[in-house]
Design an enzyme around this catalytic site. Structure first.
Site, PDB file in Angstrom:
ATOM      1  N   HIS A 307       1.136  -1.271   0.062  1.00  0.00           N
ATOM      2  CA  HIS A 307      -0.240  -0.168   0.322  1.00  0.00           C
ATOM      3  C   HIS A 307       1.237   0.843   0.304  1.00  0.00           C
ATOM      4  CE1 HIS A 307      -3.299   2.784   1.648  1.00  0.00           C
ATOM      5  NE2 HIS A 307      -3.921   2.094   0.289  1.00  0.00           N
ATOM      6  N   ASP A 364      -8.722  -5.499  -0.201  1.00  0.00           N
ATOM      7  CA  ASP A 364      -8.342  -6.161  -1.460  1.00  0.00           C
ATOM      8  C   ASP A 364      -7.764  -8.292  -1.615  1.00  0.00           C
ATOM      9  OD1 ASP A 364      -9.705  -4.081  -2.630  1.00  0.00           O
ATOM     10  OD2 ASP A 364      -7.703  -2.791  -3.529  1.00  0.00           O
TER      11      ASP A 364
HETATM   12  N1  CMC Z   1       3.740  -7.525  -4.698  1.00  0.00           N
HETATM   13  C1  CMC Z   1       5.700  -8.040  -4.770  1.00  0.00           C
HETATM   14  N2  CMC Z   1       6.202  -6.525  -4.700  1.00  0.00           N
HETATM   15  C2  CMC Z   1       6.001  -5.523  -4.614  1.00  0.00           C
HETATM   16  C3  CMC Z   1       4.040  -5.073  -4.356  1.00  0.00           C
HETATM   17  C4  CMC Z   1       3.731  -6.376  -4.441  1.00  0.00           C
HETATM   18  N3  CMC Z   1       1.974  -6.581  -4.131  1.00  0.00           N
HETATM   19  N4  CMC Z   1       3.615  -3.828  -4.658  1.00  0.00           N
HETATM   20  C5  CMC Z   1       4.892  -3.332  -3.991  1.00  0.00           C
HETATM   21  N5  CMC Z   1       5.600  -3.938  -4.314  1.00  0.00           N
HETATM   22  C6  CMC Z   1       7.491  -3.990  -4.500  1.00  0.00           C
HETATM   23  C7  CMC Z   1       7.870  -3.567  -5.969  1.00  0.00           C
HETATM   24  O1  CMC Z   1       7.765  -3.459  -6.744  1.00  0.00           O
HETATM   25  C8  CMC Z   1       8.940  -2.663  -5.221  1.00  0.00           C
HETATM   26  O2  CMC Z   1      10.171  -2.873  -5.308  1.00  0.00           O
HETATM   27  P1  CMC Z   1      11.380  -2.621  -6.025  1.00  0.00           P
HETATM   28  O3  CMC Z   1      11.834  -1.582  -4.668  1.00  0.00           O
HETATM   29  O4  CMC Z   1      12.567  -3.836  -5.312  1.00  0.00           O
HETATM   30  O5  CMC Z   1      11.721  -1.969  -6.727  1.00  0.00           O
HETATM   31  C9  CMC Z   1       8.294  -1.944  -4.187  1.00  0.00           C
HETATM   32  O6  CMC Z   1       7.999  -3.011  -3.457  1.00  0.00           O
HETATM   33  C10 CMC Z   1       7.987  -0.489  -3.593  1.00  0.00           C
HETATM   34  O7  CMC Z   1       6.501  -0.373  -4.299  1.00  0.00           O
HETATM   35  P2  CMC Z   1       6.140   0.922  -5.680  1.00  0.00           P
HETATM   36  O8  CMC Z   1       5.090  -0.400  -6.454  1.00  0.00           O
HETATM   37  O9  CMC Z   1       6.996   1.294  -5.260  1.00  0.00           O
HETATM   38  O10 CMC Z   1       4.769   1.193  -4.265  1.00  0.00           O
HETATM   39  P3  CMC Z   1       3.545   2.014  -4.416  1.00  0.00           P
HETATM   40  O11 CMC Z   1       3.164   2.800  -3.375  1.00  0.00           O
HETATM   41  O12 CMC Z   1       3.972   3.370  -5.686  1.00  0.00           O
HETATM   42  O13 CMC Z   1       2.317   0.820  -4.897  1.00  0.00           O
HETATM   43  C11 CMC Z   1       0.430  -0.530  -4.571  1.00  0.00           C
HETATM   44  C12 CMC Z   1       1.978   0.512  -3.768  1.00  0.00           C
HETATM   45  C13 CMC Z   1      -0.536  -0.409  -3.826  1.00  0.00           C
HETATM   46  C14 CMC Z   1      -0.059   0.712  -6.042  1.00  0.00           C
HETATM   47  C15 CMC Z   1       1.550  -1.626  -4.850  1.00  0.00           C
HETATM   48  O14 CMC Z   1       2.025  -2.459  -3.838  1.00  0.00           O
HETATM   49  C16 CMC Z   1       0.599  -2.695  -5.422  1.00  0.00           C
HETATM   50  O15 CMC Z   1       1.011  -2.511  -6.766  1.00  0.00           O
HETATM   51  N6  CMC Z   1       0.333  -3.956  -4.805  1.00  0.00           N
HETATM   52  C17 CMC Z   1      -1.019  -4.851  -5.156  1.00  0.00           C
HETATM   53  C18 CMC Z   1      -1.443  -4.468  -6.305  1.00  0.00           C
HETATM   54  C19 CMC Z   1      -3.062  -4.262  -4.553  1.00  0.00           C
HETATM   55  O16 CMC Z   1      -3.194  -4.528  -3.946  1.00  0.00           O
HETATM   56  N7  CMC Z   1      -3.902  -2.595  -4.673  1.00  0.00           N
HETATM   57  C20 CMC Z   1      -4.958  -2.709  -3.345  1.00  0.00           C
HETATM   58  C21 CMC Z   1      -3.667  -1.501  -3.015  1.00  0.00           C
HETATM   59  S1  CMC Z   1      -4.971  -0.933  -2.079  1.00  0.00           S
HETATM   60  C22 CMC Z   1      -6.816  -0.493  -2.267  1.00  0.00           C
HETATM   61  C23 CMC Z   1      -6.702   0.586  -3.354  1.00  0.00           C
HETATM   62  O17 CMC Z   1      -6.152   0.890  -4.087  1.00  0.00           O
HETATM   63  O18 CMC Z   1      -6.876   1.744  -2.407  1.00  0.00           O
END
Ligand code: CMC
Length: 428
Positions: A307, A364
């Site tokens: 998140h 989720d």
């Molecule tokens: N699985 C594997 N690796 C992950 C995940 C995941 N679900 N989420 C983040 N990472 C890794 C990402 O690859 C990155 O690694 P590195 O530093 O090696 O490049 C690191 O963690 C930071 O991730 P980020 O994408 O820069 O983080 P963010 O804050 O931009 O993204 C997120 C947040 C929710 C989009 C992401 O965690 C994600 O894609 N999660 C899966 C999708 C999901 O469950 N979304 C629902 C969110 S809650 C409901 C809502 O939308 O309100």
């Protein structure tokens, strides 16, 4: 706490005021930064940018706290009704008896949608994703109320549009489901509550009486409350941004629905279920799947994990996980996907990849398993998220309009070509 921060740039010192929120969160006010220093700030994805002041929802991502208008999410999910929470978010206080009965009457009075709406459903190919349809329906509703479009109309007019939207949303969501399975549309029943009515319009049919299981109503109530608002997330920021151009509320919310559809946002609930089904069908173990995630195989992510704000735990996920066990027990459902989900969670929570990146289950991760137990197909999951999030979007839009917010218009750091002369096509 200091009242200002100092910025040293080009050997000059600039004082920047500090704004402090009611929960003591400090922020540097950079609104005059460009005028005084010539600088803009850079923060792609707005990871560290406060885009607005707001009195609606408070999140402390480190402590896993979520409050709606000061009330803790756990208490609301346990004790309140979804329509009460919707009123709280939109109007700022819990309704008293008279206000609540008026609000519920409005939900009944405005629940029908124009018969012409059905024709638009007919134009959709069978199997079209319901989120695309919901977005169209929401935007199309503006055509039925051309005289109530201006967000600066009277208070009464604004409240009428809000009531119409809240009241029609369950009907629209149910119509989509009926269209999908080829059954006749069910009209609302004025003797039923908001959630019961929605369930009847979705799962009932004109050939027999429909009896609503209180366990299902209570599960839906909890889920809708948990999804009702989440401060400046992607879809809510979209709503604020589109609404800041004084676009009508229907089209503004349609834009929020589009943003929510994405798999990184609300679309993740559908993705989680599909991930669990893929693991089950492939015969691979959850451990093998987690290895793929860690190796970043073709963009494989552990959906329902991570998140932007929560870096410890998502309080909604905690409540949903418990509710998931309770509801499946009460309904007597034994879902093998729940076991896979629990195993994935256990592996991930003790794996350094996830621990170091502070990745925990989000809202989720378990919600889809509950929706599945209640009888919804995967593709309806994000629609249910939208049904819950609607009052939050409306509240944020209302606050934005009433605060006379300027049109949203970020700056950029241009990294393209510097000026060059046009070259005739024959000479390229
Ligand atoms: N699985 C594997 N690796 C992950 C995940 C995941 N679900 N989420 C983040 N990472 C890794 C990402 O690859 C990155 O690694 P590195 O530093 O090696 O490049 C690191 O963690 C930071 O991730 P980020 O994408 O820069 O983080 P963010 O804050 O931009 O993204 C997120 C947040 C929710 C989009 C992401 O965690 C994600 O894609 N999660 C899966 C999708 C999901 O469950 N979304 C629902 C969110 S809650 C409901 C809502 O939308 O309100």
């Amino acid at each position: 706490m200091s009242e200002s921060a100092k910025l040293i740039y080009n050997n000059q010192t600039f004082e920047l005021p500090i704004i402090i929120g009611t929960e003591n969160e400090p922020a540097i006010d950079i609104r005059k930064l460009r005028d005084t220093t010539g600088l803009v700030t850079f923060d792609d994805g707005y990871k560290n940018t406060g885009a607005t002041e707001s009195q609606i929802t408070f999140i402390d991502g480190e402590k896993g706290i979520l409050h709606y208008r000061g009330y803790a999410i756990d208490e609301l999910a346990e004790k309140a009704e979804f329509l009460e929470v919707a009123y709280l978010l939109i109007y700022g206080h819990l309704p008293n008896q008279a206000e609540y009965s008026d609000w519920k009457n409005k939900m009944i009075r405005h629940s029908l949608v124009h018969e012409d709406v059905k024709k638009v459903f007919d134009a959709y190919p069978t199997g079209a994703h319901p989120m695309g349809q919901l977005m169209t329906m929401m935007s199309m509703m503006s055509s039925f109320y051309p005289n109530n479009q201006d967000p600066h109309n009277t208070e009464e007019d604004k409240n009428l549009t809000i009531a119409r939207m809240m009241a029609k949303m369950p009907n629209l969501c149910a119509m989509m489901y009926k269209k999908r399975i080829g059954h006749p549309v069910m009209y609302p029943n004025n003797n039923l509550g908001y959630i019961e009515n929605y369930l009847r319009m979705t799962f009932g049919n004109p050939c027999e009486d429909f009896h609503v299981d209180p366990v299902v109503v209570s599960a839906m109530n909890k889920l809708l409350i948990l999804h009702a608002d989440h401060e400046q997330n992607c879809s809510t920021s979209t709503v604020r941004m589109v609404g800041s151009a004084h676009t009508n509320l229907w089209a503004t919310i349609a834009a929020g629905i589009s943003a929510l559809w994405g798999p990184l946002h609300g679309g993740a609930n559908q993705e989680v279920l599909e991930m669990l089904q893929d693991i089950k069908n492939s015969g691979n173990s959850p451990k093998e799947y987690v290895e793929k995630v860690k190796n970043k195989v073709a963009g494989v992510r552990l959906m329902g994990f991570g998140h932007r704000v929560y870096k410890n735990f998502d309080p909604r996920a905690k409540i949903i996980k418990k509710a998931c066990d309770d509801i499946l027990n009460k309904l007597g459902v034994n879902d093998p996907l729940l076991e896979i989900a629990k195993e994935l969670e256990q592996i991930a929570l003790s794996d350094s990849y996830f621990v170091e990146r502070k990745l925990y289950p989000n809202v989720d991760f378990y919600s889809g398993i509950i929706y599945r137990a209640l009888g919804y197909p995967n593709e309806m999951f994000t629609v249910l998220f939208a049904l819950g999030r609607l009052p939050g979007w409306i509240a944020q839009w209302k606050e934005m309009i009433e605060s006379k917010a300027p049109i949203s218009r970020p700056r950029q750091i241009y990294t393209g070509a510097t000026p060059r002369a046009y070259v005739e096509i024959s000479k390229r």
